[in-house]
Write a protein that holds these residues in place. Structure first.
Motif, PDB file in Angstrom:
ATOM      1  N   GLY A   1       0.783  -1.226   0.000  1.00 16.06           N
ATOM      2  CA  GLY A   1       0.000   0.000   0.000  1.00 16.06           C
ATOM      3  C   GLY A   1       0.813   1.273   0.000  1.00 16.06           C
ATOM      4  O   GLY A   1       0.497   2.225  -0.709  1.00 16.06           O
ATOM      5  N   PHE A   2       1.876   1.295   0.791  1.00 23.13           N
ATOM      6  CA  PHE A   2       2.629   2.531   0.966  1.00 23.13           C
ATOM      7  C   PHE A   2       3.527   2.871  -0.212  1.00 23.13           C
ATOM      8  O   PHE A   2       3.619   4.031  -0.610  1.00 23.13           O
ATOM      9  N   VAL A   3       4.197   1.880  -0.792  1.00 24.24           N
ATOM     10  CA  VAL A   3       5.133   2.175  -1.890  1.00 24.24           C
ATOM     11  C   VAL A   3       4.415   2.791  -3.090  1.00 24.24           C
ATOM     12  O   VAL A   3       4.847   3.827  -3.596  1.00 24.24           O
ATOM     13  N   PRO A   4       3.296   2.221  -3.574  1.00 26.81           N
ATOM     14  CA  PRO A   4       2.600   2.893  -4.679  1.00 26.81           C
ATOM     15  C   PRO A   4       2.120   4.299  -4.303  1.00 26.81           C
ATOM     16  O   PRO A   4       2.193   5.226  -5.104  1.00 26.81           O
ATOM     17  N   PHE A   5       1.643   4.465  -3.066  1.00 29.16           N
ATOM     18  CA  PHE A   5       1.228   5.792  -2.603  1.00 29.16           C
ATOM     19  C   PHE A   5       2.395   6.771  -2.653  1.00 29.16           C
ATOM     20  O   PHE A   5       2.281   7.882  -3.145  1.00 29.16           O
ATOM     21  N   MET A   6       3.539   6.339  -2.129  1.00 25.57           N
ATOM     22  CA  MET A   6       4.704   7.205  -2.071  1.00 25.57           C
ATOM     23  C   MET A   6       5.173   7.586  -3.479  1.00 25.57           C
ATOM     24  O   MET A   6       5.487   8.746  -3.740  1.00 25.57           O
ATOM     25  N   ILE A   7       5.200   6.628  -4.382  1.00 29.92           N
ATOM     26  CA  ILE A   7       5.634   6.918  -5.750  1.00 29.92           C
ATOM     27  C   ILE A   7       4.650   7.871  -6.425  1.00 29.92           C
ATOM     28  O   ILE A   7       5.042   8.818  -7.094  1.00 29.92           O
ATOM     29  N   ARG A   8       3.373   7.647  -6.226  1.00 30.56           N
ATOM     30  CA  ARG A   8       2.346   8.468  -6.866  1.00 30.56           C
ATOM     31  C   ARG A   8       2.310   9.881  -6.292  1.00 30.56           C
ATOM     32  O   ARG A   8       2.229  10.854  -7.013  1.00 30.56           O
ATOM     33  N   LYS A   9       2.373  10.006  -4.978  1.00 31.47           N
ATOM     34  CA  LYS A   9       2.154  11.304  -4.345  1.00 31.47           C
ATOM     35  C   LYS A   9       3.433  12.097  -4.097  1.00 31.47           C
ATOM     36  O   LYS A   9       3.443  13.307  -4.216  1.00 31.47           O
ATOM     37  N   CYS A  10       4.496  11.440  -3.716  1.00 30.10           N
ATOM     38  CA  CYS A  10       5.685  12.147  -3.241  1.00 30.10           C
ATOM     39  C   CYS A  10       6.894  12.089  -4.167  1.00 30.10           C
ATOM     40  O   CYS A  10       7.915  12.703  -3.861  1.00 30.10           O
ATOM     41  N   TRP A  11       6.829  11.364  -5.237  1.00 28.38           N
ATOM     42  CA  TRP A  11       8.026  11.078  -6.021  1.00 28.38           C
ATOM     43  C   TRP A  11       8.785  12.321  -6.472  1.00 28.38           C
ATOM     44  O   TRP A  11       9.984  12.448  -6.241  1.00 28.38           O
ATOM     45  N   MET A  12       8.119  13.262  -7.110  1.00 29.78           N
ATOM     46  CA  MET A  12       8.809  14.444  -7.646  1.00 29.78           C
ATOM     47  C   MET A  12       9.421  15.289  -6.527  1.00 29.78           C
ATOM     48  O   MET A  12      10.551  15.743  -6.631  1.00 29.78           O
TER      49      MET A  12
END
Length: 167
Positions: free
Chosen positions: A131-142
């Motif tokens: 759950g967290f890794v896709p969220f982190m990539i989607r929301k915080c990556w840039m």
């Protein structure tokens, strides 16, 4: 060196660059007019955009679990409960350990989404990683990547630059 020889050398030196540029254009716009040799050389330079392979699924699973735990820790994004949008600190609070561990991934960057999907569908991931890794990539990556920029929080030579503002 004569002007003709210099000009032919500079044209020869541009072939790899022009070949790579051709790969960025829609194929129908140029495919009929390109020399097959140039196209072959250009295809060797092309990086994979989307891939359906994951070279090292077991190593990826081990890495992604540690990465998720490192990034979700209380000294980083503090993702303790779901939904993560409500429990995490701002994306800029990611720890440098979180950002640096991403660079140690066992697969090439284009393989990460495929490996993540395969690991999740095979039931190899913890709930945090799933759950967290896709969220982190989607929301915080840039925003997280900008922390590695010159003078950013995680710039390894920040102190020696001398022209960085205080954080």
């Amino acid at each position: 060196m004569s002007g003709v020889a210099a000009r032919s050398c500079s044209l020869a030196c541009l072939v790899p660059v022009l070949s790579a540029v051709l790969l960025l254009l829609p194929r129908t716009a140029w495919a009929e007019d390109v020399d097959a040799g140039v196209l072959a050389r250009a295809s060797r330079l092309e990086r994979p955009r989307n891939t359906d392979r994951c070279c090292c699924l077991d190593a990826f699973v081990t890495w992604v679990e540690v990465w998720a735990t490192t990034c979700a820790a209380s000294d980083s994004l503090n993702a303790t409960t779901r939904p993560y949008e409500e429990s995490t600190l701002a994306c800029r609070s990611a720890s440098c350990a979180c950002l640096n561990y991403y660079k140690q991934r066992p697969v090439d960057e284009p393989e990460v989404p495929t490996c993540l999907e395969r690991a999740a569908s095979a039931g190899l991931l913890s709930n945090l990683a799933k759950g967290f890794v896709p969220f982190m990539i989607r929301k915080c990556w840039m925003e997280m990547q900008s922390l590695n920029d010159p003078c950013g929080k995680c710039d390894s030579v920040r102190a020696s630059r001398g022209n960085c503002d205080e954080l």
